[in-house]
Design an enzyme around this catalytic site. Structure first.
Site, mmCIF file in Angstrom:
data_model
loop_
_atom_site.group_PDB
_atom_site.id
_atom_site.type_symbol
_atom_site.label_atom_id
_atom_site.label_comp_id
_atom_site.label_asym_id
_atom_site.label_seq_id
_atom_site.Cartn_x
_atom_site.Cartn_y
_atom_site.Cartn_z
ATOM 1 N N GLY A 26 -35.078 132.174 6.905
ATOM 2 C CA GLY A 26 -35.341 132.290 5.480
ATOM 3 C C GLY A 26 -34.187 131.825 4.611
ATOM 4 O O GLY A 26 -33.450 130.897 4.952
ATOM 5 N N GLY A 57 -32.725 128.293 7.674
ATOM 6 C CA GLY A 57 -33.712 127.779 8.605
ATOM 7 C C GLY A 57 -34.847 128.766 8.832
ATOM 8 O O GLY A 57 -35.452 129.274 7.875
ATOM 9 N N ALA A 58 -35.109 129.060 10.096
ATOM 10 C CA ALA A 58 -36.199 129.975 10.442
ATOM 11 C C ALA A 58 -35.954 131.389 9.938
ATOM 12 O O ALA A 58 -36.889 132.196 9.879
ATOM 13 C CB ALA A 58 -36.388 129.997 11.957
ATOM 14 N N SER A 102 -29.741 128.303 2.709
ATOM 15 C CA SER A 102 -30.911 128.101 3.558
ATOM 16 C C SER A 102 -30.531 128.440 4.992
ATOM 17 O O SER A 102 -29.591 127.854 5.536
ATOM 18 C CB SER A 102 -31.403 126.659 3.466
ATOM 19 O OG SER A 102 -31.808 126.343 2.150
ATOM 20 N N GLY A 123 -35.401 121.541 1.632
ATOM 21 C CA GLY A 123 -34.331 122.233 0.923
ATOM 22 C C GLY A 123 -34.245 121.831 -0.533
ATOM 23 O O GLY A 123 -33.928 122.651 -1.404
ATOM 24 N N ASP A 124 -34.538 120.563 -0.811
ATOM 25 C CA ASP A 124 -34.540 120.088 -2.195
ATOM 26 C C ASP A 124 -35.689 120.725 -2.978
ATOM 27 O O ASP A 124 -35.526 121.107 -4.145
ATOM 28 C CB ASP A 124 -34.676 118.568 -2.232
ATOM 29 C CG ASP A 124 -33.664 117.879 -1.330
ATOM 30 O OD1 ASP A 124 -32.540 118.392 -1.192
ATOM 31 O OD2 ASP A 124 -34.008 116.835 -0.737
#
Length: 326
Positions: free
Chosen positions: A225, A222-223, A220, A251-252
């Site tokens: 992708g 963040g912004a 992951s 994220g889960d």
């Protein structure tokens, strides 16, 4: 069926407040209570999609009973491992602009006997699920090698294992060869011990984790992708920017979406071709989750996979919006 393991579950209470004023008496404008923990959230999202899931949890005390009841209402089967300590309760204060202040309790300390019982419970359940998702931090009493032991025992039964943890628990588990690891950018930087400034840096870091035993890496960013490095290749995906209501559990939810869609193919040239489609699903789930309050998990009606963009062999000189440091 997707089995989840959460060694340190919690009962999460979220209060909506107009503003957070230190030392003041705050009046909540709303409140909710949810079963918490990374693997718990994965199971909740999987159940919301109509897919069978079992959550293996160490539980005891009133909080543990309530967690099991809440999960049952949401369609999650619970296999509880009895412990002497009290399952922890966490508190979150949510402000209107999306700012979330969390107070996480330390949780119980598991004994050696409880640790072994939890591992054995996973092993006895591991012959049937499509995936085992082992997620979250380790509670007191469990050593960093605990996840490595879990992965090894699960693989002996033929189950595929996804691991979402960080720090020594992640690096220790790589040698046991989990089929998938899911770090965020700071966790990925920490695992390789160097900063990530570009997408290429993230790709090289993910490949290093693969060389150390991970079957695939779903990172992951963040912004920026999500990045998938697996036997089928390197894929980068983004979802349209949205107004973030809460990023708790996003994220889960992404991991749940990835596994629901099949996850990565087991080997290059396998003909499965599932990896890009699974990445689309992960991005759609993550984008939907941040638009929901608290740790509410998205349902299929919340998803917009048609808005997701996935690129194979993306440009490595793309600079990350938020560079990650070890």
């Amino acid at each position: 069926m997707i089995l989840t393991v959460t060694p340190n579950p919690s009962l999460d209470r979220t209060y909506a407040v107009a503003s957070l004023d230190r030392g003041a008496v705050l009046r909540a404008t709303g409140d909710r209570i949810d079963p918490g923990g990374k693997g718990v959230n994965v199971s909740r999202a999987v159940a919301a999609a109509g897919v069978r899931t079992t959550a293996v949890l160490p539980l005891d005390g009133a909080s543990g009973v309530l967690i099991a009841e809440l999960l049952g209402v949401q369609g999650v089967d619970v296999t509880a491992v009895s412990i002497a300590g009290q399952t922890c309760s966490n508190v979150s204060l949510a402000e209107p602009d999306g700012t979330l202040t969390k107070i996480n309790a330390p949780g119980p300390e598991l004994t050696a006997e409880e640790s072994d019982l939890l591992l054995e419970t996973v092993r006895t359940c591991a012959g049937h699920p499509t995936w085992i998702a082992a997620c979250g931090s380790l509670p007191r009493g469990l050593q960093p090698e605990w996840y490595a032991d879990l992965v090894a025992r699960a693989r002996e039964t033929g189950a595929r294992v996804a691991l979402d943890t960080s720090g020594p628990a992640l690096t220790c588990a790589l040698g046991a060869r989990p089929d998938l690891v899911k770090p965020n950018a700071p966790e990925l930087a920490q695992a390789v011990g160097r900063p990530l400034d570009t997408l290429g840096d993230a790709v090289r870091a993910a490949r290093e984790l693969c060389s150390r035993g991970a079957g695939a890496v779903l990172a992951s960013l963040g912004a920026d992708g999500q990045l998938l490095v697996c036997a089928e290749g390197v894929f980068h995906g983004t979802a349209p920017a949205v107004a973030v209501r809460s990023d708790v559990g996003a994220g889960d939810a992404a991991l749940a979406g990835f596994l629901i869609a099949g996850g990565p193919s087991a080997a290059a040239g396998s003909g499965g071709g599932t990896s890009p489609a699974a990445l689309v699903s992960a991005l759609a789930y993550g984008a939907a989750a941040v638009q929901l309050p608290g740790s509410v998990m998205p349902t299929p009606v919340d998803l917009h996979p048609e808005a997701v963009t996935v690129t194979e062999n993306p440009p490595e000189d793309l600079r990350l919006t938020t560079p990650a440091r070890p």
